[in-house]
Design a protein around this motif. Structure first.
Motif, PDB file in Angstrom:
ATOM      1  N   GLY A 242      11.296   9.302  45.329  1.00  0.00           N
ATOM      2  CA  GLY A 242      10.291   8.416  45.898  1.00  0.00           C
ATOM      3  C   GLY A 242      10.701   7.946  47.272  1.00  0.00           C
ATOM      4  O   GLY A 242      11.700   8.416  47.829  1.00  0.00           O
ATOM      5  N   HIS A 243       9.939   7.014  47.826  1.00  0.00           N
ATOM      6  CA  HIS A 243      10.145   6.514  49.183  1.00  0.00           C
ATOM      7  C   HIS A 243      10.842   5.159  49.086  1.00  0.00           C
ATOM      8  O   HIS A 243      10.312   4.259  48.435  1.00  0.00           O
ATOM      9  CB  HIS A 243       8.786   6.402  49.864  1.00  0.00           C
ATOM     10  N   THR A 244      12.000   5.021  49.714  1.00  0.00           N
ATOM     11  CA  THR A 244      12.759   3.764  49.593  1.00  0.00           C
ATOM     12  C   THR A 244      11.991   2.586  50.161  1.00  0.00           C
ATOM     13  O   THR A 244      12.250   1.439  49.812  1.00  0.00           O
ATOM     14  CB  THR A 244      14.109   3.822  50.336  1.00  0.00           C
ATOM     15  N   GLY A 245      11.065   2.865  51.077  1.00  0.00           N
ATOM     16  CA  GLY A 245      10.268   1.774  51.627  1.00  0.00           C
ATOM     17  C   GLY A 245       9.036   1.508  50.799  1.00  0.00           C
ATOM     18  O   GLY A 245       8.844   0.421  50.260  1.00  0.00           O
TER      19      GLY A 245
ATOM     20  N   THR B 285       7.481   3.113  47.951  1.00  0.00           N
ATOM     21  CA  THR B 285       7.258   3.206  46.496  1.00  0.00           C
ATOM     22  C   THR B 285       7.459   1.818  45.871  1.00  0.00           C
ATOM     23  O   THR B 285       8.516   1.199  46.048  1.00  0.00           O
ATOM     24  CB  THR B 285       8.213   4.234  45.856  1.00  0.00           C
TER      25      THR B 285
ATOM     26  N   THR C  68      14.855   8.038  50.857  1.00  0.00           N
ATOM     27  CA  THR C  68      14.379   8.732  49.662  1.00  0.00           C
ATOM     28  C   THR C  68      15.136   8.246  48.427  1.00  0.00           C
ATOM     29  O   THR C  68      16.366   8.240  48.408  1.00  0.00           O
ATOM     30  CB  THR C  68      14.535  10.256  49.830  1.00  0.00           C
TER      31      THR C  68
ATOM     32  N   SER D  51      16.457  -1.016  48.419  1.00  0.00           N
ATOM     33  CA  SER D  51      16.962   0.240  47.840  1.00  0.00           C
ATOM     34  C   SER D  51      18.269   0.639  48.492  1.00  0.00           C
ATOM     35  O   SER D  51      18.581   0.225  49.602  1.00  0.00           O
ATOM     36  CB  SER D  51      16.001   1.407  48.097  1.00  0.00           C
TER      37      SER D  51
ATOM     38  N   ARG E 209      12.829  -4.220  52.883  1.00  0.00           N
ATOM     39  CA  ARG E 209      11.533  -4.302  53.565  1.00  0.00           C
ATOM     40  C   ARG E 209      10.697  -5.432  52.964  1.00  0.00           C
ATOM     41  O   ARG E 209      10.656  -5.612  51.750  1.00  0.00           O
ATOM     42  CB  ARG E 209      10.764  -2.988  53.427  1.00  0.00           C
TER      43      ARG E 209
ATOM     44  N   VAL F 132       4.263   0.047  54.644  1.00  0.00           N
ATOM     45  CA  VAL F 132       5.672  -0.274  54.387  1.00  0.00           C
ATOM     46  C   VAL F 132       6.553   0.720  55.136  1.00  0.00           C
ATOM     47  O   VAL F 132       7.556   0.350  55.732  1.00  0.00           O
ATOM     48  CB  VAL F 132       5.981  -0.227  52.876  1.00  0.00           C
TER      49      VAL F 132
ATOM     50  N   SER G 152       5.304   9.118  46.629  1.00  0.00           N
ATOM     51  CA  SER G 152       5.706   9.535  47.974  1.00  0.00           C
ATOM     52  C   SER G 152       7.114  10.111  47.955  1.00  0.00           C
ATOM     53  O   SER G 152       7.916   9.775  47.083  1.00  0.00           O
ATOM     54  CB  SER G 152       5.656   8.310  48.891  1.00  0.00           C
ATOM     55  N   HIS G 153       7.412  10.972  48.921  1.00  0.00           N
ATOM     56  CA  HIS G 153       8.722  11.644  48.980  1.00  0.00           C
ATOM     57  C   HIS G 153       9.016  12.302  47.642  1.00  0.00           C
ATOM     58  O   HIS G 153      10.124  12.249  47.125  1.00  0.00           O
ATOM     59  CB  HIS G 153       9.831  10.683  49.408  1.00  0.00           C
TER      60      HIS G 153
END
Lengths: 424, 424
Positions: A232-235, A237, A284, B271, B296, B363, B389-390
């Motif tokens: 996923g997206h660290t920002g 998700t 990620t 994260s 974030r 984000v 995402s990702h």
């Protein structure tokens, strides 16, 4: 009273100089070595060691798994008393681990061979002498560890060992072939084995003891763990949507370590090592983490309890991180005694030489762990300053190394006598 | 009432087919792509994209940092309205992230160029049109992310970007040179910028909205953390003597994640990613771990609190694991608004087209984050199913993609009109 030096004292001649030279192969800036199995550094030290064997009148021979033997054949056809350890190392490791034991073994057997040649008893005894440098004891480049002695003693199939690959995909078979370590003759027939090693613990230092007589190996359970999450997206998700494999792994790592505080100090060692993270990209969330869990204890009940605790810890991590954890038991052994006759034999030697000694357990595995199932075996320890191990700062003092060589030499002599007399 | 299709509707012609073809470059078995910057996969998709630009009457041009422009010059010498995103991806990522926006941009500008050519107004307007495929937005192969747009807008020095290296030591300069992405002409002079992207969140889906008008980027603080421990033996090093860098890291990872539960749901994303472990050998305690911490929030107070909490978490890990932790703030930005005039312009377009819309925050960072400092900028989102995402499972539905292309086309038209009229 003769002023002539004893053979065991002669065995120490030039030892420290040779040890210093040996330590230059794969030397690191921090005073250690980086000499993983069959790397250029390992090949260089083995080549140097071959020269040391032949200049002392020995003959070098390899077997199918790259074990390097230095044979001192005094009585053609007779069985061998073998002594040795390993010269390969972990990355950025100390210069004593394994290497000390191989060089000590060479000095012991060559001094005893010299003595027999000098006293004209070469043909009179029924035993030959050999030193061994086992292949890939550390297991850092190729898994599993103690590979050479495991294949030699038949606990690991040769084909499986040869097929093992390193991180770059190079197989053991290819690495051995490139190194030119090919067998020409059958391996020596061995009747007894001795090994000396640095303690990697603090018992000898803390008690002011010169020689440890290893009476057992701690029990162990080792697991390979895979944490399955979702990339996923660290920002972006949402936290509630995440299945973060690295978060799940972190819960397991910290809980495994904290388990050791739930039992008496020194009763359980628990660690996590060798971790991979996929895809390990910034921004990620990890989809997969793999790692090793390593539990060790002298107490089977504690080991049993620790394995059950790992299951709880894993279930709790699965729940909190919303991940799935696979756990495979890759190795296990119970508290594993060394032969008591070998311990008694070594105790007799230490007593006769006036060297302080005590029985100790080993937490780490050694090649002697494999050998003791097949032949009478003696395992000795010399002190490690601060117990520092797998670290460039590992240290055994010169005097302790020399005492070890003397004791080892007499142990090999008595093992030879035992073999000759047909006893065990 | 004319039955002739509008230009924005014409822009969608062949879009889904082109999107399917684009998604074959670097395609993964899980339905995603692996197309990191300047890899063979990225080079292949860029080569295909060049063909798409030229067959629509555009001209392809690169700048010094490998940004790929497709120029539709209708009025020689006039400034450009630029629209685009990026085609590079994270490892094993979705096929929509970035790529959707580049292809949507090409369809929008080529449809508008066709319209102008057809109506004979080619020489009558003071604006040209261009699509851009920014270099290395993801930052997974070369750090930092958003590299191409950062260099283009002057927030990152070209020399620093060219010197960045990947895990194998290949520099950006060498990768660009090998790819043959060399500039021949100066980059286009840009007067306005538009970008459309998948949301990577669930607001649009959860509210049943077709188009997001991005009004701000969440604030962020990013840290590079190094945990310094001591190498040791996982079996024999006494627990009390250990300084295990991996244990220390695990305490930080789990505590950073748990911080998000101390504030309101959705107020903080936190994260840890991209981790290295040294020496990462079995049977060896880690001496060093590095990792990224990514915080974030839309709320500056929460971000400030989170940074202070990280300091506490790190101090507590240092204490428990007996390690030393270095922490470097590598990036930070406050809640970062997009120009309100651009939001209003896009809202007007959506209203006129009868498309449901709402203002949303992003984000994640985007190339438009850099562009909005230099020119009037509009940032649009289309829905992401489940906000995934990702991840190969990332999905935006066909209908949502086509609606996005239509809205984007009208946005580019109005941005052109605004530039022409000299307003902003």
């Amino acid at each position: 009273m003769s002023t002539r030096k004893s053979t065991s004292a002669l065995a120490t001649t030039g030892f420290l100089e040779n040890f210093a030279t040996m330590s230059t192969f794969g030397a690191t800036s921090g005073g250690g070595v980086d000499r993983q199995a069959a790397t250029p550094e390992d090949r260089a030290v083995r080549s140097w060691f071959s020269g040391q064997v032949t200049r002392r009148g020995g003959r070098v021979q390899f077997d199918d798994i790259g074990n390097q033997f230095g044979l001192f054949e005094l009585t053609p056809g007779a069985p061998y008393v073998l002594v040795g350890s390993h010269m390969d190392s972990q990355p950025l490791a100390g210069r004593f681990d394994g290497s000390y034991g191989v060089l000590a073994g060479l000095h012991a057997v060559s001094a005893l061979a010299d003595e027999r040649r000098a006293t004209g008893e070469t043909g009179a005894t029924g035993v030959n002498l050999a030193v061994v440098n086992w292949f890939n004891e550390e297991g850092s480049r190729f898994s599993p560890s103690m590979m050479g002695s495991a294949v030699y003693t038949g606990t690991l199939a040769l084909a499986d060992a040869l097929a093992a690959t390193d991180g770059a995909g190079v197989s053991v078979a290819d690495a051995l072939s490139e190194a030119g370590w090919t067998p020409v003759c059958p391996p020596p027939q061995v009747a007894a084995y001795a090994e000396i090693h640095v303690e990697q613990g603090r018992v000898l230092e803390d008690t002011g003891t010169d020689i440890g007589l290893v009476s057992a190996t701690w029990g162990a359970r080792k697991f390979r763990v895979t944490v399955h999450g979702d990339q996923g997206h660290t920002g972006s998700t949402l936290m509630a949507d995440r299945r973060d494999a690295l978060f799940g792994a972190s819960l397991v790592i910290s809980a495994v370590r904290r388990m050791t505080e739930e039992v008496a100090a020194g009763a359980l060692q628990a660690s996590v090592s060798r971790m991979t993270v996929e895809p390990n990209s910034p921004v990620t969330i990890a989809r997969e983490v793999t790692m090793n869990i390593d539990l060790r204890s002298p107490d089977p009940d504690i080991l049993e309890w620790a394995e059950a605790r790992v299951a709880e810890v894993v279930a709790s991590a699965e729940d909190e991180a919303r991940v799935r954890v696979e756990r495979e038991l890759t190795h296990q052994w119970a508290l594993n005694p060394y032969p008591s006759k070998g311990v008694a034999l070594a105790a007799g030697v230490a007593r006769d030489l006036g060297v302080s000694h005590r029985e100790v357990y080993t937490v780490a595995g050694h090649d002697s762990t494999n050998m003791k199932y097949t032949v009478p075996t003696v395992m000795l320890f010399v002190p490690s300053v601060g117990g520092i191990s797998h670290n460039e700062a590992e240290l055994t003092r010169d005097g302790d190394m020399l005492t070890g060589v003397e004791v080892l030499t007499e142990v090999v002599r008595r093992l030879s006598e035992t073999v000759e007399s047909g006893g065990d």
